[in-house]
Structure formats: structure tokens, C-alpha cells
Scaffold this motif. Structure first.
Motif, PDB file in Angstrom:
ATOM      1  N   LEU A 131       0.835  -1.210   0.000  1.00  0.00           N
ATOM      2  CA  LEU A 131       0.000   0.000   0.000  1.00  0.00           C
ATOM      3  C   LEU A 131       0.866   1.255   0.000  1.00  0.00           C
ATOM      4  N   GLY A 132       1.937   1.245   0.861  1.00  0.00           N
ATOM      5  CA  GLY A 132       2.795   2.417   0.942  1.00  0.00           C
ATOM      6  C   GLY A 132       3.459   2.729  -0.386  1.00  0.00           C
ATOM      7  N   LYS A 133       3.991   1.682  -1.062  1.00  0.00           N
ATOM      8  CA  LYS A 133       4.649   1.890  -2.349  1.00  0.00           C
ATOM      9  C   LYS A 133       3.657   2.345  -3.402  1.00  0.00           C
ATOM     10  N   ASN A 134       2.472   1.728  -3.431  1.00  0.00           N
ATOM     11  CA  ASN A 134       1.458   2.123  -4.411  1.00  0.00           C
ATOM     12  C   ASN A 134       1.078   3.584  -4.244  1.00  0.00           C
ATOM     13  N   ALA A 135       0.822   3.984  -2.998  1.00  0.00           N
ATOM     14  CA  ALA A 135       0.425   5.368  -2.731  1.00  0.00           C
ATOM     15  C   ALA A 135       1.549   6.327  -3.090  1.00  0.00           C
ATOM     16  N   ARG A 136       2.793   5.926  -2.819  1.00  0.00           N
ATOM     17  CA  ARG A 136       3.934   6.792  -3.101  1.00  0.00           C
ATOM     18  C   ARG A 136       4.107   6.995  -4.603  1.00  0.00           C
ATOM     19  N   VAL A 137       4.005   5.921  -5.371  1.00  0.00           N
ATOM     20  CA  VAL A 137       4.146   6.035  -6.832  1.00  0.00           C
ATOM     21  C   VAL A 137       3.027   6.900  -7.410  1.00  0.00           C
ATOM     22  N   VAL A 138       1.805   6.675  -6.945  1.00  0.00           N
ATOM     23  CA  VAL A 138       0.674   7.464  -7.433  1.00  0.00           C
ATOM     24  C   VAL A 138       0.866   8.936  -7.109  1.00  0.00           C
ATOM     25  N   SER A 139       1.281   9.227  -5.872  1.00  0.00           N
ATOM     26  CA  SER A 139       1.460  10.627  -5.468  1.00  0.00           C
ATOM     27  C   SER A 139       2.580  11.288  -6.254  1.00  0.00           C
ATOM     28  N   GLN A 140       3.657  10.550  -6.535  1.00  0.00           N
ATOM     29  CA  GLN A 140       4.761  11.113  -7.309  1.00  0.00           C
ATOM     30  C   GLN A 140       4.337  11.396  -8.749  1.00  0.00           C
ATOM     31  N   CYS A 141       3.569  10.484  -9.329  1.00  0.00           N
ATOM     32  CA  CYS A 141       3.056  10.704 -10.692  1.00  0.00           C
ATOM     33  C   CYS A 141       2.141  11.920 -10.741  1.00  0.00           C
ATOM     34  N   ASN A 142       1.263  12.036  -9.761  1.00  0.00           N
ATOM     35  CA  ASN A 142       0.347  13.168  -9.724  1.00  0.00           C
ATOM     36  C   ASN A 142       1.090  14.481  -9.530  1.00  0.00           C
ATOM     37  N   ALA A 143       2.132  14.460  -8.672  1.00  0.00           N
ATOM     38  CA  ALA A 143       2.912  15.678  -8.436  1.00  0.00           C
ATOM     39  C   ALA A 143       3.636  16.113  -9.704  1.00  0.00           C
ATOM     40  N   LEU A 144       4.248  15.154 -10.406  1.00  0.00           N
ATOM     41  CA  LEU A 144       4.958  15.479 -11.642  1.00  0.00           C
ATOM     42  C   LEU A 144       3.991  15.961 -12.712  1.00  0.00           C
ATOM     43  N   ALA A 145       2.841  15.294 -12.838  1.00  0.00           N
ATOM     44  CA  ALA A 145       1.837  15.713 -13.821  1.00  0.00           C
ATOM     45  C   ALA A 145       1.331  17.110 -13.502  1.00  0.00           C
ATOM     46  N   GLY A 146       1.149  17.404 -12.213  1.00  0.00           N
ATOM     47  CA  GLY A 146       0.695  18.729 -11.825  1.00  0.00           C
ATOM     48  C   GLY A 146       1.718  19.800 -12.149  1.00  0.00           C
ATOM     49  N   PHE A 147       2.993  19.511 -11.877  1.00  0.00           N
ATOM     50  CA  PHE A 147       4.059  20.480 -12.147  1.00  0.00           C
ATOM     51  C   PHE A 147       4.181  20.745 -13.650  1.00  0.00           C
ATOM     52  N   LEU A 148       4.256  19.665 -14.438  1.00  0.00           N
ATOM     53  CA  LEU A 148       4.351  19.831 -15.890  1.00  0.00           C
ATOM     54  C   LEU A 148       3.092  20.466 -16.462  1.00  0.00           C
ATOM     55  N   GLY A 149       1.950  20.139 -15.850  1.00  0.00           N
ATOM     56  CA  GLY A 149       0.688  20.699 -16.322  1.00  0.00           C
ATOM     57  C   GLY A 149       0.636  22.205 -16.195  1.00  0.00           C
ATOM     58  N   ILE A 150       1.253  22.751 -15.139  1.00  0.00           N
ATOM     59  CA  ILE A 150       1.287  24.206 -14.981  1.00  0.00           C
ATOM     60  C   ILE A 150       1.956  24.855 -16.178  1.00  0.00           C
ATOM     61  N   VAL A 151       3.093  24.283 -16.595  1.00  0.00           N
ATOM     62  CA  VAL A 151       3.836  24.830 -17.731  1.00  0.00           C
ATOM     63  C   VAL A 151       3.039  24.670 -19.016  1.00  0.00           C
ATOM     64  N   VAL A 152       2.542  23.453 -19.268  1.00  0.00           N
ATOM     65  CA  VAL A 152       1.812  23.184 -20.510  1.00  0.00           C
ATOM     66  C   VAL A 152       0.541  24.029 -20.587  1.00  0.00           C
ATOM     67  N   ASN A 153      -0.177  24.123 -19.492  1.00  0.00           N
ATOM     68  CA  ASN A 153      -1.430  24.883 -19.501  1.00  0.00           C
ATOM     69  C   ASN A 153      -1.192  26.363 -19.774  1.00  0.00           C
ATOM     70  N   GLN A 154      -0.156  26.933 -19.136  1.00  0.00           N
ATOM     71  CA  GLN A 154       0.091  28.362 -19.314  1.00  0.00           C
ATOM     72  C   GLN A 154       0.622  28.682 -20.706  1.00  0.00           C
ATOM     73  N   VAL A 155       1.589  27.889 -21.176  1.00  0.00           N
ATOM     74  CA  VAL A 155       2.144  28.132 -22.513  1.00  0.00           C
ATOM     75  C   VAL A 155       1.112  27.803 -23.587  1.00  0.00           C
ATOM     76  N   GLY A 156       0.484  26.630 -23.456  1.00  0.00           N
ATOM     77  CA  GLY A 156      -0.511  26.225 -24.450  1.00  0.00           C
ATOM     78  C   GLY A 156      -1.704  27.158 -24.497  1.00  0.00           C
ATOM     79  N   GLY A 157      -2.115  27.660 -23.334  1.00  0.00           N
ATOM     80  CA  GLY A 157      -3.235  28.594 -23.303  1.00  0.00           C
ATOM     81  C   GLY A 157      -2.945  29.864 -24.083  1.00  0.00           C
ATOM     82  N   ARG A 158      -1.743  30.399 -23.883  1.00  0.00           N
ATOM     83  CA  ARG A 158      -1.364  31.617 -24.622  1.00  0.00           C
ATOM     84  C   ARG A 158      -1.267  31.354 -26.124  1.00  0.00           C
ATOM     85  N   LEU A 159      -0.705  30.212 -26.485  1.00  0.00           N
ATOM     86  CA  LEU A 159      -0.588  29.896 -27.913  1.00  0.00           C
ATOM     87  C   LEU A 159      -1.963  29.712 -28.547  1.00  0.00           C
ATOM     88  N   SER A 160      -2.897  29.113 -27.814  1.00  0.00           N
ATOM     89  CA  SER A 160      -4.242  28.920 -28.366  1.00  0.00           C
ATOM     90  C   SER A 160      -4.967  30.242 -28.541  1.00  0.00           C
TER      91      SER A 160
END
Length: 279
Positions: free
Chosen positions: A1-30
Motif C-alpha cells: 500500500l505504501g509503495k502504491n500510494a507513493r508512486v501514485v502521489s509522485q506521478c500526480n505531483a509530476l503531472a501537476g508540475f508539468l501541467g502548470i507549464v503546458v497549460n500556461q504556454v498552451g493557453g497563450r498559444l491557443s
């Protein structure tokens, strides 16, 4: 359970961080080039994510990469660009009603997706989970075809002039903080409200809910699938009937207070006892 939760949280954190960049840049380009081409990014990422896991079914790295890719680009195309398209076409309370109706359509997708997956897994008793990712890739191809046929929502005379310097500045993942350093008091309040409400969105809570159902409530895969289908059905009904009526007949304050209170009660009940019926 601990490993599963850790991997999920790390994926979500990375997706959230990259999403900030993609959303802001992509929004302006659109804003400068129109929305249509950016609607394609989510489906293409879906094809890539599904094919990646299908080709490497035993790789945790492939699974994690697939999750991050889908988290970044599906949110960008579906939420950011989709909302921008609706805002191009509708204003005021009519916009709220159309967003609710779109939510109803998504509820149908939530309901039918697990149903199709369940039928597939029954027919392919061994290795069916791998075929689910092939289905994900195929549905991405279908979504791309739909995106290509979707008309452009932002007219050329309504587009912004491309400012490359502003686009580069928007790549700063902490650029959103300008809302609090340079924005008006009203903008700061609205941004904070949206931030807090986004924390309990279905896409944000889905992984936590899955871990809770599997590890704490000990629900079977079939039971979880039935729960998701029930959730999708209720979402479709609410988006089609209940939410539009509430938006037309109540004020913004009344509507948000009602929905936030419902969320408070629901999540409090979920965490109070580890009981499947209460969940």
C-alpha cells in the motif's frame, strides 16, 4: 500500500508540475492560433500512453510515464482548451448551463467506459488488463478524428497577437503567483476559490478513492467498476437535469454554498468509517 500510494502521489505531483507549464504556454498559444489544433494534443497523448503500456506491460516506468502523459495532456485538451472553447461561444449563466451539460456527457462516458472494459475483460480472461490499454490507444485515435472535425471556436478577429516574450515568461511554473502579487482583490478571491474546489474534483480524488476502495474497503474490481458506473450515471443525470435548473433558479453564492456543503458532508462521511455502503 505504501509503495502504491507513493508512486501514485509522485506521478500526480509530476503531472501537476508539468501541467502548470503546458497549460500556461498552451493557453497563450491557443489565444493566438485558435483552439482546434490544441484539441488534438489530448487524444494523441492518449494514443501514446496506451501504446506505451501495451508494448511494455510489465514495466512500472512505462505505467508511470503513461499516467503522467495522460494527466498532463488530457487535462490540457479536455479541461483548459475545452473550457476555453465554451467561453468563446457562451457567456454568463448560459456558460454555466453548458458546462453542466458537458459534465452530463462526461458522466455517460464514465458510465460506459467501465462497462466496455468489463465486457472485454470477461472475454479475455488472461491478459485482459493489457488489452485495456490497447483500447485506450484506439479510443485516442477516435478522439483525434472527432477533434479534427470540431469547428474552430475562436474567430480570427478575436485572437490575440502572438507575443513570444510573453509565451516564454509563461513557461515559469510559478508565474501563477502573479495573481496574488499583481491581481485585484476579486481576482485573488476567485483564484483561491477555484484552487480549493479543484482539490476535490473527481480527477484529483480518483487515485485516492481507488486506493481507499481497494486497500481499506477491500472491494473487488467488479464492485469498484459498478461504483464508477453508478457515479457516471448520477453525474449524467445531474448534468442534464439538476445542475442546469439550480444554475437558472439560484444565485452563484447559493449554488456554490450548496455544492460545497454537499462535498463537505460526503467526504466527511467517507473518512469517518471504513464501510463500503457509507462510501
Amino acid at each position: 500500500l505504501g509503495k502504491n500510494a507513493r508512486v501514485v502521489s509522485q506521478c500526480n505531483a509530476l503531472a501537476g508540475f508539468l501541467g502548470i507549464v503546458v497549460n500556461q504556454v498552451g493557453g497563450r498559444l491557443s489565444d493566438a492560433f485558435g483552439r482546434k489544433m490544441f484539441c488534438l494534443l489530448g487524444p494523441l497523448a492518449q494514443v501514446l500512453a496506451g501504446a506505451l503500456v501495451f508494448s511494455r506491460p510489465g514495466s512500472l516506468r512505462a505505467l508511470a510515464s503513461s499516467k503522467v502523459i495522460r494527466g498532463v495532456f488530457t487535462t490540457f485538451s479536455g479541461t483548459v482548451i475545452g473550457t476555453a472553447c465554451l467561453r468563446d461561444c457562451f457567456k454568463g449563466k448560459e456558460l454555466g448551463v453548458k458546462v453542466a451539460e458537458a459534465g452530463g456527457v462526461m458522466g455517460l462516458a464514465i458510465m460506459t467506459g467501465p462497462l466496455i472494459e468489463g465486457l472485454l475483460l470477461r472475454r479475455l480472461k488472461s491478459g485482459g488488463e493489457r488489452m485495456s490499454y490497447l483500447l485506450l490507444a484506439l479510443s485516442g485515435i477516435l478522439n483525434a478524428g472527432v477533434a479534427l472535425r470540431t469547428p474552430e471556436s475562436l474567430a480570427k478577429d478575436g485572437r490575440a497577437v502572438l507575443d513570444l516574450a510573453a509565451v516564454v515568461r509563461s513557461a515559469n511554473p510559478f508565474g501563477f503567483a502573479r495573481v496574488y502579487t499583481h491581481g485585484t482583490a476579486t481576482l485573488k478571491k476567485l483564484a483561491t476559490i477555484q484552487l480549493l474546489q479543484s482539490m476535490v474534483d473527481g480527477k484529483t480524488m480518483s487515485d485516492l478513492s481507488q486506493i481507499w476502495m481497494r486497500e481499506h474497503l477491500r472491494l473487488s474490481v467488479e464492485s469498484i467498476r459498478n461504483f464508477v458506473m453508478g457515479f457516471g450515471l448520477l453525474s449524467a443525470m445531474a448534468g442534464k437535469k439538476l445542475t442546469p435548473v439550480l444554475l437558472r433558479r439560484t444565485s452563484v453564492w447559493t449554488y456554490t454554498t450548496l455544492t460545497n456543503t454537499a462535498n463537505l458532508l460526503a467526504f466527511s462521511m467517507r473518512g469517518m468509517y471504513e464501510r463500503s455502503r457509507l462510501f
